[in-house]
Motif scaffolding. Structure first.
Motif, mmCIF file in Angstrom:
data_model
loop_
_atom_site.group_PDB
_atom_site.id
_atom_site.type_symbol
_atom_site.label_atom_id
_atom_site.label_comp_id
_atom_site.label_asym_id
_atom_site.label_seq_id
_atom_site.Cartn_x
_atom_site.Cartn_y
_atom_site.Cartn_z
ATOM 1 N N LEU A 256 0.807 -1.217 0.000
ATOM 2 C CA LEU A 256 0.000 0.000 0.000
ATOM 3 C C LEU A 256 0.845 1.275 0.000
ATOM 4 O O LEU A 256 0.297 2.366 0.115
ATOM 5 C CB LEU A 256 -0.923 0.011 1.233
ATOM 6 C CG LEU A 256 -1.945 -1.116 1.323
ATOM 7 C CD1 LEU A 256 -2.676 -1.062 2.661
ATOM 8 C CD2 LEU A 256 -2.940 -1.036 0.169
ATOM 9 N N SER A 257 2.154 1.154 -0.103
ATOM 10 C CA SER A 257 3.019 2.332 -0.038
ATOM 11 C C SER A 257 3.206 2.958 -1.412
ATOM 12 O O SER A 257 3.440 2.246 -2.391
ATOM 13 C CB SER A 257 4.394 1.952 0.534
ATOM 14 O OG SER A 257 5.292 3.037 0.424
ATOM 15 N N PRO A 258 3.138 4.293 -1.508
ATOM 16 C CA PRO A 258 3.410 4.941 -2.793
ATOM 17 C C PRO A 258 4.901 5.096 -3.065
ATOM 18 O O PRO A 258 5.291 5.490 -4.164
ATOM 19 C CB PRO A 258 2.752 6.319 -2.626
ATOM 20 C CG PRO A 258 2.825 6.593 -1.161
ATOM 21 C CD PRO A 258 2.683 5.248 -0.484
ATOM 22 N N TRP A 259 5.748 4.797 -2.072
ATOM 23 C CA TRP A 259 7.188 5.028 -2.214
ATOM 24 C C TRP A 259 7.993 3.733 -2.304
ATOM 25 O O TRP A 259 9.025 3.696 -2.955
ATOM 26 C CB TRP A 259 7.706 5.849 -1.030
ATOM 27 C CG TRP A 259 7.006 7.161 -0.906
ATOM 28 C CD1 TRP A 259 7.061 8.220 -1.784
ATOM 29 C CD2 TRP A 259 6.117 7.556 0.133
ATOM 30 N NE1 TRP A 259 6.272 9.244 -1.347
ATOM 31 C CE2 TRP A 259 5.676 8.870 -0.163
ATOM 32 C CE3 TRP A 259 5.653 6.940 1.296
ATOM 33 C CZ2 TRP A 259 4.793 9.563 0.654
ATOM 34 C CZ3 TRP A 259 4.774 7.642 2.113
ATOM 35 C CH2 TRP A 259 4.355 8.932 1.784
ATOM 36 N N GLN A 260 7.559 2.692 -1.628
ATOM 37 C CA GLN A 260 8.273 1.422 -1.624
ATOM 38 C C GLN A 260 7.333 0.301 -2.072
ATOM 39 O O GLN A 260 6.122 0.401 -1.903
ATOM 40 C CB GLN A 260 8.781 1.064 -0.219
ATOM 41 C CG GLN A 260 9.768 2.005 0.388
ATOM 42 C CD GLN A 260 10.260 1.495 1.737
ATOM 43 O OE1 GLN A 260 11.235 0.759 1.824
ATOM 44 N NE2 GLN A 260 9.572 1.884 2.797
ATOM 45 N N SER A 261 7.900 -0.744 -2.613
ATOM 46 C CA SER A 261 7.132 -1.948 -2.927
ATOM 47 C C SER A 261 7.618 -3.077 -2.022
ATOM 48 O O SER A 261 8.663 -2.970 -1.370
ATOM 49 C CB SER A 261 7.332 -2.338 -4.392
ATOM 50 O OG SER A 261 8.697 -2.701 -4.634
ATOM 51 N N ARG A 262 6.870 -4.158 -1.977
ATOM 52 C CA ARG A 262 7.335 -5.330 -1.225
ATOM 53 C C ARG A 262 8.686 -5.787 -1.764
ATOM 54 O O ARG A 262 9.577 -6.192 -1.015
ATOM 55 C CB ARG A 262 6.320 -6.477 -1.346
ATOM 56 C CG ARG A 262 5.088 -6.319 -0.485
ATOM 57 C CD ARG A 262 4.101 -7.463 -0.723
ATOM 58 N NE ARG A 262 4.700 -8.771 -0.469
ATOM 59 C CZ ARG A 262 4.767 -9.352 0.720
ATOM 60 N NH1 ARG A 262 4.283 -8.741 1.786
ATOM 61 N NH2 ARG A 262 5.308 -10.548 0.857
ATOM 62 N N PHE A 263 8.839 -5.715 -3.078
ATOM 63 C CA PHE A 263 10.072 -6.146 -3.740
ATOM 64 C C PHE A 263 11.262 -5.294 -3.297
ATOM 65 O O PHE A 263 12.315 -5.813 -2.923
ATOM 66 C CB PHE A 263 9.877 -6.054 -5.253
ATOM 67 C CG PHE A 263 10.978 -6.662 -6.074
ATOM 68 C CD1 PHE A 263 10.907 -7.974 -6.515
ATOM 69 C CD2 PHE A 263 12.100 -5.909 -6.419
ATOM 70 C CE1 PHE A 263 11.925 -8.530 -7.294
ATOM 71 C CE2 PHE A 263 13.113 -6.451 -7.188
ATOM 72 C CZ PHE A 263 13.029 -7.771 -7.624
ATOM 73 N N SER A 264 11.085 -3.971 -3.325
ATOM 74 C CA SER A 264 12.202 -3.088 -2.957
ATOM 75 C C SER A 264 12.522 -3.206 -1.470
ATOM 76 O O SER A 264 13.695 -3.215 -1.078
ATOM 77 C CB SER A 264 11.887 -1.634 -3.323
ATOM 78 O OG SER A 264 10.790 -1.130 -2.584
ATOM 79 N N LEU A 265 11.498 -3.316 -0.635
ATOM 80 C CA LEU A 265 11.738 -3.449 0.800
ATOM 81 C C LEU A 265 12.404 -4.782 1.120
ATOM 82 O O LEU A 265 13.287 -4.848 1.985
ATOM 83 C CB LEU A 265 10.418 -3.328 1.573
ATOM 84 C CG LEU A 265 10.539 -3.391 3.095
ATOM 85 C CD1 LEU A 265 11.394 -2.249 3.626
ATOM 86 C CD2 LEU A 265 9.153 -3.379 3.748
ATOM 87 N N TRP A 266 12.020 -5.840 0.420
ATOM 88 C CA TRP A 266 12.641 -7.156 0.633
ATOM 89 C C TRP A 266 14.146 -7.073 0.368
ATOM 90 O O TRP A 266 14.954 -7.595 1.132
ATOM 91 C CB TRP A 266 11.991 -8.184 -0.283
ATOM 92 C CG TRP A 266 12.452 -9.603 -0.072
ATOM 93 C CD1 TRP A 266 11.882 -10.538 0.741
ATOM 94 C CD2 TRP A 266 13.584 -10.245 -0.694
ATOM 95 N NE1 TRP A 266 12.579 -11.716 0.669
ATOM 96 C CE2 TRP A 266 13.627 -11.567 -0.195
ATOM 97 C CE3 TRP A 266 14.546 -9.832 -1.608
ATOM 98 C CZ2 TRP A 266 14.612 -12.476 -0.609
ATOM 99 C CZ3 TRP A 266 15.522 -10.722 -2.007
ATOM 100 C CH2 TRP A 266 15.552 -12.025 -1.508
ATOM 101 N N HIS A 267 14.525 -6.410 -0.707
ATOM 102 C CA HIS A 267 15.954 -6.271 -1.027
ATOM 103 C C HIS A 267 16.686 -5.463 0.034
ATOM 104 O O HIS A 267 17.828 -5.782 0.392
ATOM 105 C CB HIS A 267 16.122 -5.642 -2.412
ATOM 106 C CG HIS A 267 15.923 -6.604 -3.538
ATOM 107 N ND1 HIS A 267 14.682 -7.102 -3.867
ATOM 108 C CD2 HIS A 267 16.807 -7.189 -4.386
ATOM 109 C CE1 HIS A 267 14.810 -7.938 -4.885
ATOM 110 N NE2 HIS A 267 16.085 -8.014 -5.211
ATOM 111 N N LYS A 268 16.045 -4.432 0.536
ATOM 112 C CA LYS A 268 16.664 -3.635 1.596
ATOM 113 C C LYS A 268 16.899 -4.489 2.831
ATOM 114 O O LYS A 268 17.991 -4.471 3.414
ATOM 115 C CB LYS A 268 15.764 -2.448 1.942
ATOM 116 C CG LYS A 268 16.270 -1.615 3.111
ATOM 117 C CD LYS A 268 15.286 -0.508 3.449
ATOM 118 C CE LYS A 268 15.738 0.279 4.683
ATOM 119 N NZ LYS A 268 14.753 1.341 5.050
ATOM 120 N N LYS A 269 15.891 -5.253 3.235
ATOM 121 C CA LYS A 269 16.005 -6.066 4.446
ATOM 122 C C LYS A 269 16.971 -7.233 4.246
ATOM 123 O O LYS A 269 17.591 -7.706 5.205
ATOM 124 C CB LYS A 269 14.632 -6.599 4.867
ATOM 125 C CG LYS A 269 13.643 -5.510 5.245
ATOM 126 C CD LYS A 269 14.179 -4.657 6.384
ATOM 127 C CE LYS A 269 13.248 -3.519 6.726
ATOM 128 N NZ LYS A 269 13.785 -2.662 7.822
#
Length: 297
Positions: free
Chosen positions: A42-55
């Protein structure tokens, strides 16, 4: 300073945003209040994909500030002062980064707190998605953020969301704590973190954050051919064709509206605003749509 001892909050520290200590407190295998919306898609700035890579500690695009971010930070204190002026009975104070007493992976950094309430302060250049002050119409990712903060600290009184729109339009919203929503968020966060630990990458979606994350993964260039699945090639080629056709139609539609507007500013149908024209050096610079649900404003 007011006494603040949240029932389930453990203070990690008070950090300056953007510092190494701040990043460390929010990094690793944890989910912050600004990240839970990405977990839920639901984020306009991050996706599950981008956050997964960060974590997962993989490359992600570097953060780049912009005028909206800069002025959001600059105006936070001003919005806080306006909230305080509107509620002289409430004493606000800045706080730090917290974790849940039992769920160490659940983190929150509220903008302000009272003795027992969360107060979030926002700015927005436009009123899109923001209903009248006092309504329950506001961007869903902010509802996620406040609920996560309430759940992390154990503050179950309604939270407050204050926003300054367009530099002059101040509005407030109340966000009751919803245990069912909080349970959904916790479950989704635990599943997401388990996927990070197990190397289960989310599927590629259409979010720009996902595309930008994919762009920064390769390092270098090899002059080789790479065989790809036929269905992926077909999807790409069809999308390219559709994009060109859509782009041509949008250009024609914008031209028709600008032709109607002439030297005017807005295109309207009755009381409903459709698009607005901006000008530089006397010439048309852009034509932008009114995307707010309320296009009468």
């Amino acid at each position: 300073m007011i006494a603040f001892n949240p029932p389930t909050g453990v203070l990690l520290g008070r950090y300056i945003p953007g510092t190494e200590e701040w990043e460390k407190a929010r990094g690793g295998l944890c989910i912050t209040a600004t990240e839970i919306a990405a977990v839920l898609g639901l984020s306009p700035w991050q996706s599950r994909f981008s956050l997964w890579h960060k974590k997962a500690g993989l490359p992600t695009p570097p953060f780049e500030s912009n005028p909206a971010v800069e002025w959001g930070n600059r105006l936070e204190d001003a919005v806080a002062q306006k909230f305080a002026d509107e509620h002289p009975e409430i004493q606000l104070q800045k706080t730090g980064t917290w974790r849940h007493v039992d769920r160490e992976w659940q983190r929150a950094t509220p903008d302000r707190i009272t003795a027992d309430e969360i107060v979030e302060l926002k700015t927005s250049p436009f009123g899109d998605g923001w209903g009248p002050s006092g309504s329950d119409i506001f961007p869903v990712h902010y509802r996620c953020q406040v609920t996560w903060q309430q759940d992390t600290l154990g503050l179950f009184k309604p939270g407050h969301l204050a926003v300054l729109i367009g530099g002059w339009d101040y509005r407030e919203y109340v966000i009751p704590y919803d245990e069912d929503d909080a349970h959904v968020m916790r479950s989704a966060a635990e599943e997401f973190l388990a996927d990070v630990r197990n190397g289960v990458r989310p599927p590629i979606d259409g979010a720009d954050a996902t595309y930008q994350t994919i762009r920064v993964q390769p390092d270098g260039l090899e002059d080789v051919d790479v065989e790809i699945p036929l269905e992926d090639a077909a999807r790409y080629e069809i999308a390219q064709q559709q994009h060109k056709a859509t782009g041509d139609e949008l250009t024609a539609a914008k031209g028709i509206l600008l032709d109607h507007i002439g030297t005017g500013k807005r295109a309207v149908v009755g009381e409903r605003r459709i698009a607005y024209r901006t000008v530089r050096d006397g010439k048309t610079y852009s034509l932008s749509p009114y995307t707010s649900k309320d296009t009468h404003a």
